[in-house]
Design an enzyme around this catalytic site. Structure first.
Site, PDB file in Angstrom:
ATOM      1  N   ARG A 138       7.328   8.309 -57.484  1.00 48.16           N
ATOM      2  CA  ARG A 138       6.698   9.278 -56.593  1.00 48.16           C
ATOM      3  C   ARG A 138       5.191   9.230 -56.725  1.00 48.16           C
ATOM      4  NH1 ARG A 138       4.450  13.564 -59.291  1.00 48.16           N
ATOM      5  NH2 ARG A 138       5.355  14.252 -61.277  1.00 48.16           N
TER       6      ARG A 138
ATOM      7  N   ASN B  60       1.560  10.856 -57.458  1.00 56.89           N
ATOM      8  CA  ASN B  60       1.051  11.841 -58.411  1.00 56.89           C
ATOM      9  C   ASN B  60      -0.392  12.180 -58.031  1.00 56.89           C
ATOM     10  OD1 ASN B  60       1.958  13.447 -60.646  1.00 56.89           O
ATOM     11  ND2 ASN B  60       0.526  12.344 -61.963  1.00 56.89           N
TER      12      ASN B  60
ATOM     13  N   ASP C  37      -4.612  15.194 -68.556  1.00 54.56           N
ATOM     14  CA  ASP C  37      -3.975  15.280 -67.246  1.00 54.56           C
ATOM     15  C   ASP C  37      -5.060  15.147 -66.178  1.00 54.56           C
ATOM     16  OD1 ASP C  37      -2.239  15.954 -65.069  1.00 54.56           O
ATOM     17  OD2 ASP C  37      -0.999  17.154 -66.396  1.00 54.56           O
TER      18      ASP C  37
END
Length: 286
Positions: free
Chosen positions: A100, A102, A197
């Site tokens: 997928r 991100n 992140d």
């Protein structure tokens, strides 16, 4: 180094499974943000408190404004465009089973740098790809595990990037054509402090990094020195972006996925007023 543990406020009380991708849209004066695993695109207007919610047909990893209006979406199966009249169309569709979209970011030249990852987070199963407005795609990195934060220095000569499991924020040189080279570490996240992140870059050229399982956001200088830590009560801080009319408020997305006993604010959109001075981000040129 300055540590501040009480400066945040709650912008939106939410229980996002995987809140992500805060992005200030200056054309509308709203913050865009996501709940990836619930396929939701949120907006928040800090001036009025008004919120909107849009559901997408598949998991959405990033959403950014387009120069001509509308949005560009990094979806499970590729890059989609939402026109100002709410019409959806694919810019680049390339479904890969088990993978997928991100995090993503828009470069100074208006191109979209979109990351992917496998749902099982298999090592090397993701990519970082550059997309131009006509749909042309160029793979920049093809051995990525969890493609996350991407950002550019204020002068556009450096690009910062995190592949989360590496526990590093890396820096690249950017040439006159917008290509990157000479990858090297800017900063490493020590054991026990979480994983890098999403990230953003401020007007001083410092890099702010959200720490998954670290309960904090950190600021690193362009030389890689840690000079500020904002600690938070939620462990899974996913991304950060400057917003507000003066770009001085730092917005933070958070997640509750995988937590057996989530903190009441896990999944909320948080904000640190007056955290610093952000830089206006370009819209996608497509």
């Amino acid at each position: 180094m300055t540590t501040n543990s009480t400066a945040f406020e709650v912008a939106v009380h939410a229980e996002a499974s995987l809140g992500e991708g805060p992005t200030w849209d200056p054309a509308t004066g709203r913050l865009l943000w996501l709940d990836i695993l619930n396929s939701r695109v949120h907006t928040y207007d800090p001036a009025t408190g008004r919120r909107t919610l849009r559901r997408t047909d598949q998991h959405v990893g990033a959403v950014k404004p387009r120069a001509g209006g509308g949005l560009v979406l990094n979806l499970r199966d590729g890059i989609g465009l939402l026109d100002p009249d709410d019409t959806f169309r694919w810019l680049h569709r390339e479904p890969v089973p088990g993978r997928r979209g991100n995090d993503a970011a828009v470069a100074p030249d208006g191109s979209l740098w979109a990351g992917t990852m496998r749902y099982d987070e298999a090592r090397g199963g993701g990519t970082l790809t550059r997309f131009t407005g006509d749909g042309a795609a160029e793979t920049v990195l093809d051995d990525v595990t969890v493609s996350n934060g991407t950002g550019w220095s204020p002068d556009g000569r450096l690009m910062y990037y995190s592949d989360t499991p590496t526990r590093r924020v890396d820096v690249f040189d950017v040439d006159g054509d917008g290509r990157v080279a000479n990858r090297r570490p800017l900063a490493g996240i020590e054991d026990g402090a979480g994983f890098p992140d999403g990230l953003c870059v401020d007007a001083d050229g410092c890099v702010w990094v959200a720490l998954w399982d670290g309960g904090a956001v950190r600021r690193y200088t362009p030389s890689g020195d840690l000079d500020r830590v904002i600690t938070l009560p939620v462990p899974r801080v996913t991304a950060c972006a400057f917003g507000g009319p003066d770009l001085t408020d730092l917005y933070l997305t958070t997640a509750r996925v995988g937590l057996p006993a989530p903190h009441p604010l896990a999944g909320a959109l948080l904000v640190v007023p007056g955290a610093g001075q952000g830089v206006a981000q370009p819209a996608f040129a497509g």
